[in-house]
Design a protein around this motif. Sequence first.
Motif, PDB file in Angstrom:
ATOM      1  N   ASN A  94      38.774  35.472  45.954  1.00 49.54           N
ATOM      2  CA  ASN A  94      38.177  36.398  45.037  1.00 49.54           C
ATOM      3  C   ASN A  94      36.585  36.463  45.197  1.00 49.54           C
ATOM      4  O   ASN A  94      35.998  36.432  45.663  1.00 49.54           O
ATOM      5  N   THR A 116      43.390  42.994  45.229  1.00 51.62           N
ATOM      6  CA  THR A 116      43.329  43.910  44.434  1.00 51.62           C
ATOM      7  C   THR A 116      42.119  44.597  45.016  1.00 51.62           C
ATOM      8  O   THR A 116      41.420  44.163  46.812  1.00 51.62           O
ATOM      9  N   ASP A 117      42.393  45.998  44.743  1.00 52.61           N
ATOM     10  CA  ASP A 117      41.380  46.447  45.533  1.00 52.61           C
ATOM     11  C   ASP A 117      39.932  46.518  45.182  1.00 52.61           C
ATOM     12  O   ASP A 117      38.860  46.972  46.555  1.00 52.61           O
TER      13      ASP A 117
END
Length: 459
Positions: A94, A116-117
């Motif tokens: 992350n 995620t983008d």
Amino acid sequence: MSIQVDHLGIKPAIADWMKEFFSNKDHIFTFMEEYGSPVNVHNPDMFRHNVEEMTGFFKKFDLPVRIVLPRNACQLSRYNEIIAEHRINSLISNTEELSTCNSLHQATFAYQEKWTDEMMYQTVEHGLIAILDNEEDVERLNKIANKLEIEAKIGLRLSKFISKGNNKSVKAFTPNEAYNLISEKFGIELPYLQFCGFHIQVNEFCIWKKAQAIRHTLVITELLHRRGFKTNYIDIGDVFPVNYVAHQKDWDTLHKTIKKEAKAQVPFKGKTSLDKEGEENIQYPYFNKFPKETFFEKIIIQPFSAQELLFQAMRSRGIELITQPKRALFDQTSLSLAVITDVRKADQDHYQVTIAMSQDQLDNFQQHYKMEPLCIMKEENEQKPTKGYLFGLNSDTANAETKWMIDFPQIPTKGSLICFVNTSGHDFQSKGNEGFVKDIYIMEDQKQEWIHEPEITTA
């Protein structure tokens, strides 16, 4: 309501430094009075020993080897100093971990089960290698790299090396899918991607299966080389099994129980789960007759061809070997302690023992730890050994569906301690638990006396 009782009686393997620590009971109880309950006790010297032993072992093969650890595996400052000193890289999952790693110059790889983008953008911008497991994400990464006008580095997860019964649930490319994708689309339909290497996914600790996967991957690298694609590394994952128990018979007992309860779908806290086809997911082996470096060596000395062993084939092709030995590096580096706050009769033969730890924290230990915690008695007497149920501070004991029964050397007393041995290599210690747990370092000084200091936390 039926109540399931967990009582395996499996004793953990205990390091010499822990035995020495346990021998000074006055120090332990003074220690707990100072820091409260529960606490995680960490030994940086043991962590350094594990790191140096492993890095020294690699030198015998004259093969470039890189150690990678998940960033969330270590959030302790003293351990991070050792990690940085030995140039151990981090695998991040992350953006928060990325910002932490940037300050330590450790981040190299990034992986998310569902990318995620934002994570893709930051991975490309910071020059990390994105580990991807499906073609849709590969195409997304290429589009993002195009927008940023930066070539994105990429590694592909590989699995399903054997057609029958191997890693059905693992999200990854087959070797043929990976070869076709790279050879047919990289540089043409996917011009903004730079292929770097492969990440092998074989969850079973089977020497033959691990070696077969490396062998198959090496064949793919040769085929790609003929098409002009260089493979810089092969990540073989965790190939350093840790013996959490001291004897094979203890693991056999534990494994038999886990498989029995899983198949029966009984709510046993230590059970494995079943996949959609009813097959048992792989349980980490708590004992291996070829632990740690021995297991690794037996894999890489398997033949690749009539002329080369696996490590020789990697070396001659200029391929770096990457491994992720999290459990082995953290083996026997820590323990967790909690004070007994209440003892009462549960029934004629058992006691109900409450410890200063939240029930959520205790549930995490019960679900993942699987071994029997130790009891350090504040005052010893000649009473006979007994059994008791462990509960956390906020437990609804009257309505508990599962009870964790453990053995006590005598009738437990308030102020005595429950000790969970060798907990650092698991994912449940301190940071993932509800409620605050203190992290304390313990070391021997020049007089071979124990000194300790708390971890410095920052907001």
